[in-house]
Design a protein around this motif. Sequence first.
Motif, PDB file in Angstrom:
ATOM      1  N   ASP A 546       1.916  -5.558  -4.443  1.00  0.00           N
ATOM      2  CA  ASP A 546       2.747  -6.440  -3.619  1.00  0.00           C
ATOM      3  C   ASP A 546       2.479  -6.187  -2.141  1.00  0.00           C
ATOM      4  OD1 ASP A 546       4.141  -7.737  -5.669  1.00  0.00           O
ATOM      5  OD2 ASP A 546       5.566  -6.079  -5.856  1.00  0.00           O
ATOM      6  N   ILE A 547       2.815  -7.160  -1.328  1.00  0.00           N
ATOM      7  CA  ILE A 547       2.856  -6.979   0.123  1.00  0.00           C
ATOM      8  C   ILE A 547       4.236  -7.438   0.588  1.00  0.00           C
ATOM      9  CG2 ILE A 547       0.377  -7.292   0.414  1.00  0.00           C
ATOM     10  CD1 ILE A 547       0.957 -10.142   1.385  1.00  0.00           C
ATOM     11  N   GLY A 548       4.547  -7.187   1.856  1.00  0.00           N
ATOM     12  CA  GLY A 548       5.848  -7.582   2.389  1.00  0.00           C
ATOM     13  C   GLY A 548       6.138  -6.833   3.667  1.00  0.00           C
ATOM     14  N   TYR A 557       7.650  -2.916   9.825  1.00  0.00           N
ATOM     15  CA  TYR A 557       6.234  -2.745   9.519  1.00  0.00           C
ATOM     16  C   TYR A 557       5.853  -3.704   8.400  1.00  0.00           C
ATOM     17  CZ  TYR A 557       6.973   1.791  11.802  1.00  0.00           C
ATOM     18  OH  TYR A 557       7.299   2.782  12.686  1.00  0.00           O
ATOM     19  N   LYS A 558       4.566  -4.089   8.395  1.00  0.00           N
ATOM     20  CA  LYS A 558       4.050  -4.846   7.262  1.00  0.00           C
ATOM     21  C   LYS A 558       3.497  -3.858   6.228  1.00  0.00           C
ATOM     22  CE  LYS A 558       2.684  -9.041   9.750  1.00  0.00           C
ATOM     23  NZ  LYS A 558       1.536  -9.908  10.147  1.00  0.00           N
ATOM     24  N   VAL A 559       3.828  -4.095   4.978  1.00  0.00           N
ATOM     25  CA  VAL A 559       3.258  -3.285   3.889  1.00  0.00           C
ATOM     26  C   VAL A 559       1.995  -3.999   3.412  1.00  0.00           C
ATOM     27  CG1 VAL A 559       3.609  -2.350   1.569  1.00  0.00           C
ATOM     28  CG2 VAL A 559       5.503  -2.406   3.211  1.00  0.00           C
ATOM     29  N   VAL A 560       0.839  -3.347   3.585  1.00  0.00           N
ATOM     30  CA  VAL A 560      -0.444  -4.000   3.299  1.00  0.00           C
ATOM     31  C   VAL A 560      -1.116  -3.481   2.025  1.00  0.00           C
ATOM     32  CG1 VAL A 560      -0.842  -4.562   5.718  1.00  0.00           C
ATOM     33  CG2 VAL A 560      -1.657  -2.374   4.804  1.00  0.00           C
ATOM     34  N   VAL A 570       2.884   5.212  -3.384  1.00  0.00           N
ATOM     35  CA  VAL A 570       2.529   5.424  -1.979  1.00  0.00           C
ATOM     36  C   VAL A 570       2.336   4.066  -1.321  1.00  0.00           C
ATOM     37  CG1 VAL A 570       0.890   6.453  -0.370  1.00  0.00           C
ATOM     38  CG2 VAL A 570       1.413   7.611  -2.532  1.00  0.00           C
ATOM     39  N   HIS A 571       3.092   3.811  -0.228  1.00  0.00           N
ATOM     40  CA  HIS A 571       2.978   2.554   0.513  1.00  0.00           C
ATOM     41  C   HIS A 571       2.099   2.775   1.753  1.00  0.00           C
ATOM     42  CE1 HIS A 571       6.859   2.830  -1.532  1.00  0.00           C
ATOM     43  NE2 HIS A 571       6.890   1.500  -1.608  1.00  0.00           N
ATOM     44  N   LYS A 572       1.382   1.725   2.143  1.00  0.00           N
ATOM     45  CA  LYS A 572       0.594   1.789   3.363  1.00  0.00           C
ATOM     46  C   LYS A 572       1.063   0.688   4.310  1.00  0.00           C
ATOM     47  CE  LYS A 572      -4.080   1.755   5.284  1.00  0.00           C
ATOM     48  NZ  LYS A 572      -5.528   1.545   5.023  1.00  0.00           N
ATOM     49  N   ALA A 573       1.430   1.083   5.542  1.00  0.00           N
ATOM     50  CA  ALA A 573       1.880   0.125   6.546  1.00  0.00           C
ATOM     51  C   ALA A 573       0.695  -0.357   7.374  1.00  0.00           C
ATOM     52  CB  ALA A 573       2.929   0.771   7.447  1.00  0.00           C
ATOM     53  N   GLY A 587      13.397  -2.791   2.507  1.00  0.00           N
ATOM     54  CA  GLY A 587      12.150  -3.489   2.222  1.00  0.00           C
ATOM     55  C   GLY A 587      12.375  -4.861   1.643  1.00  0.00           C
ATOM     56  N   GLU A 588      11.399  -5.739   1.856  1.00  0.00           N
ATOM     57  CA  GLU A 588      11.429  -7.074   1.271  1.00  0.00           C
ATOM     58  C   GLU A 588      10.006  -7.463   0.890  1.00  0.00           C
ATOM     59  OE1 GLU A 588      12.869 -11.674   2.203  1.00  0.00           O
ATOM     60  OE2 GLU A 588      13.458 -10.030   3.542  1.00  0.00           O
ATOM     61  N   ILE A 589       9.828  -7.864  -0.357  1.00  0.00           N
ATOM     62  CA  ILE A 589       8.498  -8.215  -0.829  1.00  0.00           C
ATOM     63  C   ILE A 589       8.209  -9.682  -0.541  1.00  0.00           C
ATOM     64  CG2 ILE A 589       8.525  -6.486  -2.683  1.00  0.00           C
ATOM     65  CD1 ILE A 589       9.094  -8.784  -4.640  1.00  0.00           C
TER      66      ILE A 589
END
Length: 917
Positions: A546-548, A557-560, A570-573, A587-589
Amino acid sequence: MPLQASPDEYRLQFFKENSYQRKRCSVGGDFFWTLNSGFDTCQDVPDTDYWFDKIPSVPGLTVSEARRKFINFFARHGHTPVPPRPVVARWREDLYLTIASIVDFQPHVTSGLVPPPANPLVISQPCIRLEDIDNVGLTIGRHLTTFEMAAHHAFNYPDKWVYWKDETVRYAYEFFTKELGIPGDLIVFKESWWEGGGNAGPSFEVTVGGLELATLVFMQYRVENDNYVELPLKIVDTGYGVERMAWFTQKTPTAFHAIYGQLLDKVRSELGLPRPPDEYLWAAFRAAAKFNPDVEGSLDNFYSQVARITGANIGDVRGVLEREARLYSVIDHAKTIAMMLGDGVVPSNSGEGYLARLVIRRALRQLRQLNESYSLTNIVNMQVDMWASDFPQLKESRNYIVEAVTLEEEKYRDLLRRGEKLIVKELSQGADTETLIRLYDSYGVPPELIAEAAAKRGLAVSVPRNFYSLVAARHRAPAKVRSVEEKASLPEDVVEWARKFRPTVLLFHSDPYARAFTARLLGVRGPYFVLDATLFYATGGGQLHDIGTVEICGESYKVVDVQKVGNVIVHKADRDVSATECGDAKGEIDWVRRFRLMRHHTATHIILGAARRVLGSHVWQAGAEKTPEKGRLDITHHKPLTRDEIRKIEELANRVVDERRPITQTYMDRNEAEAKYGFVLYEGGVPMEPKIRVVDIQDWDVEACFGTHVANTSDVGGIKIVNVEKIQDGVVRLEYVAGTRVPEEMSSLEDRLSKISEEIGSGGSDELSKVKELKEELQRLEDTVKAYRSIWLSLAKNNLTSSSVGGVHVAVIEYPEPDVKSAREALKELTQEFTNSIVTIAVKQDKGYTYELGIGREAAKLVDAKDLIAAVGSQLNVSGGGRGTYGSFYSSESPEKIDEAMRKIINDIRSKTSKQP
């Protein structure tokens, strides 16, 4: 090196109570336990001859009867019967075939991760081993590619002890004496050591009259980097040969007579083969004990010994026993083929499909040497008839089995027709074993065919007697099994950092329709961060992440990217996360992307279920990918899909969508899930967890799956298959769209059709008739071009006839069209008809010519294409090359200059050769 086990490992109370003696074999040196004071050998081949035909036992048991007797005995002694698994190890990612009963429980049970389905248990597991495939038939039954390993297993935990060595040996003694009627003083327990599947331990081989009937393994070590680490879990791992019990009790000269009985006679009759003299077979039975096919010269000694025993001519003996070995191997291989295909293997060039094709092609090779016109399919079908009551999947899959083997026979015949052309370039220097294996892997060309082609060219190629065994050993398992961490596209330091966190709560599983969430921030490392819970799905199971957006300490931040390390997400911004003091994150997807992924993932399961119903139960997922744009499913199937089959799959899939079937997504104990659903669970992969997440589309498809799915098939909205292609032998790819992507795809298709209409000048509703007109016009043009090419070819032949240099026809002829392919076809015809010719066809290009050079068979004795082009290149500006009778080069020089240069070169060569004495 194997661990040197202490003698105390083998000193059992059972032996002491019953006054067994520990002896050392006077031949091989192994230690063994016996009640017989007269034994000075361990009663195992090659230390003793076969003599079990003289030993009393119960009347002859069939394979089925031996299996039932074994299972019933252990069931009466408190063991729960467990159904066998497939011969394809679907629950393993490190092994293709089930080679032993313990494979059923490795590594998930033997590692302690999952409890066994019963404890203790009894099973009779059909197995396939191909590492000795070349020995099948030669050793009259000691080697088989397919066999049943009857076994009783006990799993001893630190807090739950079941039984160990004494009880295991006592069971063996009681079974063989009371159930098979073997005198106790003729049963020997030979000390041994066993290793397999990463485990090891001391063992006893149970031998009687030269025949090993069972192996009793006490698995107590794990092998790590050549070191033995003691297991907390102690496992009784036994293996009893069901076919050997049948052989032992029937007292036949070969195991094949005991296993196959009337089928052996029927196949022999169908092939038109004579029955061998009984004295030959019984002499082979006596001599087989000392025969080791892996030792050079042993086979010749075997034939010599049979000749001495019978007083027959060694040539006659060799001919009869070679024919029998081929017959036995064909029958054995036919059952193996039926078992593999019956459990869903599709012959191909990779994985377990490669191994199935290997067995089929070796069987075909053996069969051709017995009866070139007889079909292997017939024998495989006979095997289905014989074993259908024991293995119902054979009867259920009969149509597929017959169709797949028939297709493989056609492919093999085609390979034999074109095989020599495929390998001729490889034979300039002969071929060693590595070359033979490479050619078999690349083209499927049998090594015997390579040897025959080499012999025609005066080259000696030696085919290893164990060639197919070498190939099978190299392909017994995937080259590498990747771990979760290796699949994750994360830096190594981030992977190590992530391991320290507790498992992430997976909100995307508990509520896949949720769009926003709040969680606690656990850690930050540059742009990477870990939360205690998340709605962001991590890449896995063929589904994209997912992204969001996420808000941390008031900063957005954008989750990429999202990846999984073990049980941690593990999330990457989009940039380094700077704020780390506060504990909360929101967070919001991207819901549109997520919903499309859910639809495409669920559509994958629906289409797989549809494909299995339309094409057959042999269909297995070979790969999948789910993106927001489309879904992709690769399935195993033995031939390309027809348009009708594609339409049926699509119609069936959409019917399931319309039927609004509920989709449950629950965690289940692994054993419970396997017992309820079988191994179709692992279509998408094998999770190594004691509890697995099961996605069940009601009465349609069930899989262990980590992905996100809709709650009801109606939420998929609709499915459209947009592309189907065969991507490799035995694998077909389907691409499809679901939900709102369907009208988008249709709009794109409409745009393409509109552009096509414009290009062909259609009014928008008569495209089909316009295309038919254009097709007819194209055919007329092709016929015209063909006629002109024929006229050109006649003129070229006249040109060749009139152009000669020293008796050799030399001509450079300009082709009337810029089509190199058709020019090559013309060149081939000219050089085949004019064998004493050197023909060059010039094809006009932008700023020069492509020259196609052909040399006839007789003219090739004068000059090689490579040398001729090099000689022309020394005079004119050319680039290219060739070899033998063909070459190709480019030049800006005119055909007249090339022709002049070639004639001069050929004239010079002719002059030099004519002056030689």
